[in-house]
Design an enzyme around this catalytic site. Structure first.
Site, short mmCIF file in Angstrom:
data_model
loop_
_atom_site.label_atom_id
_atom_site.label_comp_id
_atom_site.label_asym_id
_atom_site.label_seq_id
_atom_site.Cartn_x
_atom_site.Cartn_y
_atom_site.Cartn_z
N TYR A 58 0.86 -1.26 0.03
CA TYR A 58 0.08 -0.19 0.04
C TYR A 58 0.92 1.38 0.03
O TYR A 58 0.46 2.24 -0.37
CB TYR A 58 -1.09 -0.05 1.27
CG TYR A 58 -2.01 1.05 1.10
CD1 TYR A 58 -3.10 0.72 -0.21
CD2 TYR A 58 -2.43 1.85 1.87
CE1 TYR A 58 -4.25 1.73 -0.13
CE2 TYR A 58 -3.57 2.86 1.72
CZ TYR A 58 -4.25 2.76 0.82
OH TYR A 58 -5.30 3.53 0.53
N LYS B 178 -3.39 8.37 3.45
CA LYS B 178 -4.80 8.24 4.13
C LYS B 178 -4.91 8.25 5.60
O LYS B 178 -5.78 8.84 6.23
CB LYS B 178 -5.07 6.90 3.78
CG LYS B 178 -5.34 6.23 2.27
CD LYS B 178 -6.86 7.29 1.92
CE LYS B 178 -7.04 6.78 0.33
NZ LYS B 178 -8.44 7.42 -0.01
#
Length: 257
Positions: A158, A165
């Site tokens: 990720y 995020k």
């Protein structure tokens, strides 16, 4: 999908539909089914043929291009909303971006430019939308954005999007505090992995989805209609006391550390 009309008469902006597999499309369908009038945007001329037919299916009264990296485009969308509707009840921010070279390497190796672009598109654009939406929400409203478990824990591959995020989720808490006195609620929704076009940029995403099925207490993946049902609830008055939260819709993956 919502079977109630809890958004009857409400006006909402949906940003982030790319095609029929987009999370934002699942949300837009749920908003429409719940009675909302929608403004729908597409990224650029290349995306328009995929998105505009979907907007037509939902009888969206406002249909416009929106690339948050292009100066003036976000303001143009809100100017149109102001002219046509004079108010706004909810916003769905479902966009994220990181250059592939920065996303696929180590986080510490990402470029300054790549980090800045990822933060601008994926995080700061939500703050900008909130600032423009605020005067259109005198009676309160709901601002929603999309996060992922990688904000809270390290998820293989990720990469850069994890810190981005995490910043987005922190932004949600601060925005909720600042806008709460005006009755404007701000929440992040954190779906489990979904086979969207945006997700296809993540390395070994098929393995990520397989791992999620193994970890999930419910033993399955979620779909865009699961996300849409939650967002339709959060956009409505029945969620009037929920703000500043990250709500997981991931079949329970997030509890299985």
């Amino acid at each position: 999908m919502s079977m109630t009309r809890n958004l009857q008469g409400k006006k909402g902006l949906v940003v982030g539909i790319a095609n029929e597999s987009s999370i934002a499309w699942g949300c837009a369908r749920a908003f429409h089914a719940a009675g909302a009038d929608l403004a729908i945007t597409w990224l650029n001329d290349k995306a328009r043929p995929y998105v505009q037919p979907l907007a037509e299916r939902l009888e969206a009264g406002i249909q416009m291009p929106l690339d948050v990296e292009q100066p003036g485009q976000l303001e143009a969308v809100f100017d149109t909303i102001t002219r046509q509707w004079g108010r706004l009840d909810f916003v769905l921010h479902s966009i994220a971006f990181a250059p592939a070279a920065d996303l696929h390497g180590r986080v510490i190796d990402c470029s300054r430019e790549g980090f800045a672009r990822a933060m601008d598109v994926s995080c700061h654009s939500f703050l900008r939308m909130a600032r423009l939406a605020e005067p259109l929400m005198p009676q309160g409203g709901s601002l929603l954005t999309m996060s992922y478990l990688g904000a809270a824990e390290v998820i293989d591959n990720y990469g850069l999007m994890g810190p981005v995020k995490a910043a987005l989720e922190s932004g949600v808490r601060y925005m909720a505090t600042e806008l709460g006195p005006k009755g404007i609620r701000v929440n992040a929704v954190s779906p489990g992995p979904l086979a969207t076009r945006a997700a296809s940029g993540i390395a070994q995403f098929d393995q990520l989805m397989a791992d999620a099925v193994q970890r999930a207490p419910l033993g399955r993946l979620v779909d865009i209609d699961d996300v849409g049902a939650l967002c339709a609830f959060l956009a409505g008055n029945t969620a009037r006391s929920i703000t500043g939260s990250t709500l997981y819709v991931d079949a329970g993956v997030h509890i299985m550390g």
